[in-house]
Design an enzyme around this catalytic site. Structure first.
Site, PDB file in Angstrom:
ATOM      1  N   HIS A  47     -65.788 -65.970 -36.199  1.00 21.35           N
ATOM      2  CA  HIS A  47     -64.791 -65.709 -37.244  1.00 21.35           C
ATOM      3  C   HIS A  47     -63.994 -64.450 -36.904  1.00 21.35           C
ATOM      4  CE1 HIS A  47     -64.034 -64.836 -41.803  1.00 21.35           C
ATOM      5  NE2 HIS A  47     -63.005 -65.397 -41.237  1.00 21.35           N
TER       6      HIS A  47
ATOM      7  N   GLU B 182     -66.959 -61.857 -36.801  1.00 19.39           N
ATOM      8  CA  GLU B 182     -68.187 -62.191 -37.546  1.00 19.39           C
ATOM      9  C   GLU B 182     -68.793 -63.405 -36.833  1.00 19.39           C
ATOM     10  OE1 GLU B 182     -67.422 -63.511 -41.598  1.00 19.39           O
ATOM     11  OE2 GLU B 182     -69.174 -62.458 -42.340  1.00 19.39           O
TER      12      GLU B 182
ATOM     13  N   ASN C 244     -65.900 -62.934 -46.353  1.00 19.74           N
ATOM     14  CA  ASN C 244     -65.177 -63.532 -47.486  1.00 19.74           C
ATOM     15  C   ASN C 244     -65.985 -63.565 -48.771  1.00 19.74           C
ATOM     16  OD1 ASN C 244     -62.535 -64.057 -46.551  1.00 19.74           O
ATOM     17  ND2 ASN C 244     -63.464 -65.480 -45.098  1.00 19.74           N
TER      18      ASN C 244
HETATM   19  N1  LIG Z   1     -55.317 -66.939 -42.162  1.00 23.65           N
HETATM   20  C1  LIG Z   1     -56.290 -66.057 -42.037  1.00 23.65           C
HETATM   21  O1  LIG Z   1     -56.110 -64.866 -42.321  1.00 23.65           O
HETATM   22  C2  LIG Z   1     -57.629 -66.492 -41.507  1.00 23.65           C
HETATM   23  C3  LIG Z   1     -58.564 -65.485 -41.146  1.00 23.65           C
HETATM   24  C4  LIG Z   1     -59.784 -65.891 -40.569  1.00 23.65           C
HETATM   25  C5  LIG Z   1     -60.063 -67.241 -40.396  1.00 23.65           C
HETATM   26  N2  LIG Z   1     -59.147 -68.190 -40.776  1.00 23.65           N
HETATM   27  C6  LIG Z   1     -59.489 -69.604 -40.536  1.00 23.65           C
HETATM   28  O2  LIG Z   1     -58.830 -70.011 -39.350  1.00 23.65           O
HETATM   29  C7  LIG Z   1     -58.517 -71.412 -39.427  1.00 23.65           C
HETATM   30  C8  LIG Z   1     -57.020 -71.607 -39.216  1.00 23.65           C
HETATM   31  O3  LIG Z   1     -56.330 -70.931 -40.256  1.00 23.65           O
HETATM   32  P1  LIG Z   1     -54.791 -70.519 -40.109  1.00 23.65           P
HETATM   33  O4  LIG Z   1     -54.533 -69.512 -41.174  1.00 23.65           O
HETATM   34  O5  LIG Z   1     -54.496 -70.215 -38.668  1.00 23.65           O
HETATM   35  O6  LIG Z   1     -54.095 -71.912 -40.510  1.00 23.65           O
HETATM   36  P2  LIG Z   1     -52.581 -72.378 -40.235  1.00 23.65           P
HETATM   37  O7  LIG Z   1     -52.254 -73.271 -41.348  1.00 23.65           O
HETATM   38  O8  LIG Z   1     -51.704 -71.198 -39.958  1.00 23.65           O
HETATM   39  O9  LIG Z   1     -52.703 -73.196 -38.852  1.00 23.65           O
HETATM   40  C9  LIG Z   1     -53.478 -74.359 -38.716  1.00 23.65           C
HETATM   41  C10 LIG Z   1     -52.958 -75.139 -37.515  1.00 23.65           C
HETATM   42  O10 LIG Z   1     -53.874 -76.210 -37.251  1.00 23.65           O
HETATM   43  C11 LIG Z   1     -53.110 -77.311 -36.792  1.00 23.65           C
HETATM   44  N3  LIG Z   1     -53.915 -78.524 -36.890  1.00 23.65           N
HETATM   45  C12 LIG Z   1     -54.211 -79.274 -37.988  1.00 23.65           C
HETATM   46  N4  LIG Z   1     -54.992 -80.325 -37.646  1.00 23.65           N
HETATM   47  C13 LIG Z   1     -55.196 -80.248 -36.297  1.00 23.65           C
HETATM   48  C14 LIG Z   1     -55.904 -81.049 -35.350  1.00 23.65           C
HETATM   49  N5  LIG Z   1     -56.567 -82.138 -35.715  1.00 23.65           N
HETATM   50  N6  LIG Z   1     -55.887 -80.671 -34.068  1.00 23.65           N
HETATM   51  C15 LIG Z   1     -55.202 -79.565 -33.663  1.00 23.65           C
HETATM   52  N7  LIG Z   1     -54.517 -78.776 -34.514  1.00 23.65           N
HETATM   53  C16 LIG Z   1     -54.501 -79.111 -35.811  1.00 23.65           C
HETATM   54  C17 LIG Z   1     -51.861 -77.288 -37.665  1.00 23.65           C
HETATM   55  O11 LIG Z   1     -50.799 -78.034 -37.090  1.00 23.65           O
HETATM   56  C18 LIG Z   1     -51.581 -75.774 -37.730  1.00 23.65           C
HETATM   57  O12 LIG Z   1     -50.705 -75.376 -36.685  1.00 23.65           O
HETATM   58  C19 LIG Z   1     -59.025 -71.899 -40.793  1.00 23.65           C
HETATM   59  O13 LIG Z   1     -60.318 -72.433 -40.621  1.00 23.65           O
HETATM   60  C20 LIG Z   1     -59.065 -70.598 -41.605  1.00 23.65           C
HETATM   61  O14 LIG Z   1     -59.985 -70.654 -42.645  1.00 23.65           O
HETATM   62  C21 LIG Z   1     -57.937 -67.842 -41.313  1.00 23.65           C
END
Ligand SMILES: NC(=O)c1ccc[n+]([C@@H]2O[C@H](COP(=O)([O-])OP(=O)(O)OC[C@H]3O[C@@H](n4cnc5c(N)ncnc54)[C@H](O)[C@@H]3O)[C@@H](O)[C@H]2O)c1
Length: 296
Positions: free
Chosen positions: A139, A151, A189
């Protein structure tokens, strides 16, 4: 480890790809959307330009980092030679289970499968694979190239060997890995989201306005940014999914998402990524200015 596949080129995926590539790994960046891949690569380039301007890296480092990344829209092709896959696709349990089931079928049996999920059970994700000992939570924090913490979440069946490999790998990226167990929201979180949710409740109850709430927490508690701005930065949809996972996982009303958060997500106000959340980022220049404050 040399070849790292990153699934998802959104907020987190492009930061993870950037970080591995800057440390000399070959990165295969995969997204189902060609537009997301393009946006992700543009973000990486802009962030590298900022580092060059601040003399943190040279022009040659920038070129080498970009040269270490190859993009794919086909997952099977992208993960073919991967020693490690880091999944950073949308926070949705059905999607993650589908991705991991496929990874288990197509990746080399030695490949470690990591997820950047913010809250979904690593044990549940691991259970759909034929290698639960090689599934782990990695994470990263946002923005990934800047934030030191990773994490590391051990699922119920994650092996000691895989945990120590991933702890050591995180150190080679210049990060500080911290090992935690697999319960909803993990540690980061479980503590952060109730604070963000309570800030939204405070706004919803009319106790104070957006800027007032953020000012109290910034100047009163020495937080680098207020909780409402942080929620915009994380993505309000991401905050909502994390709260729902904790609410379902603990069956405890203290994690119930504030109705204002639910309404904002339904209305498409997702924070910086949609141009509007608790703050207005309508002009792209303004959104970039907000983001760049945190990329010092
Ligand atoms: N945003 C944050 O601050 C944050 C922090 C830590 C962890 N996360 C975690 O990281 C992960 C991504 O979050 P994010 O904020 O980058 O989301 P985001 O919405 O910015 O990006 C997600 C991406 O995944 C792609 N995607 C969807 N289905 C897919 C598939 N089957 N194969 C390949 N790509 C695919 C989408 O097209 C999109 O570009 C989540 O699990 C989220 O919980 C987010």
């Amino acid at each position: 480890m040399k070849n790292i596949a990153v699934i998802g080129a959104g907020t987190m995926g492009n930061g993870i790809a950037h970080t591995f590539a800057q440390s000399g790994f070959n990165v295969q960046l995969i997204d189902i959307s060609e537009a997301s891949l393009q946006r992700g690569m543009n973000t990486i380039e802009k962030n590298l330009d900022r580092m060059v301007a601040k003399e943190k890296i040279s022009d040659a480092d920038k070129t080498a980092t970009l040269g270490n990344i190859t993009t794919f829209t086909d997952t099977i092709e992208g993960v073919k030679n991967a020693d490690l896959v880091v999944e950073a696709a949308t926070e949705n349990i059905d999607l993650k289970l589908k991705i991991f089931k496929q990874l288990s079928e197509v990746c080399n049996e030695k490949t470690i499968l990591a997820t950047n999920t913010s809250s979904i059970s690593i044990t549940q994700i691991a259970a759909v694979t034929s290698r639960p000992d090689k599934v782990i939570g990695m994470h990263f924090m946002n923005p990934v190239p800047i934030m030191k913490l990773v994490e590391i979440i051990r699922g119920y069946n994650t092996s000691d060997e895989v945990t120590s490999t991933i702890m050591e790998l995180s150190k080679t990226l210049g990060k500080v890995p911290t090992e935690v167990n697999d319960y909803p929201g993990f540690v980061a979180n479980r503590i952060l989201m109730p604070m963000i949710n309570e800030s939204i409740e405070t706004l919803y109850n009319g106790v104070a306005g957006v800027e007032e709430i953020d000012t109290v927490m910034k100047l009163g508690m020495a937080h680098p940014m207020g909780p409402l701005q942080l929620a915009d930065f994380i993505g309000l949809d991401v905050c909502l999914s994390i709260l729902n996972v904790m609410y379902d996982g603990f069956k405890n009303p203290k994690y119930a998402p504030c109705p204002l958060l639910v309404n904002m997500v339904m209305a498409g106000k997702l924070g910086i990524k949609s141009g509007e959340g608790f703050y207005d980022y309508a002009e792209s220049r303004k959104a970039e200015t907000v983001a760049s404050q945190f990329l010092k």
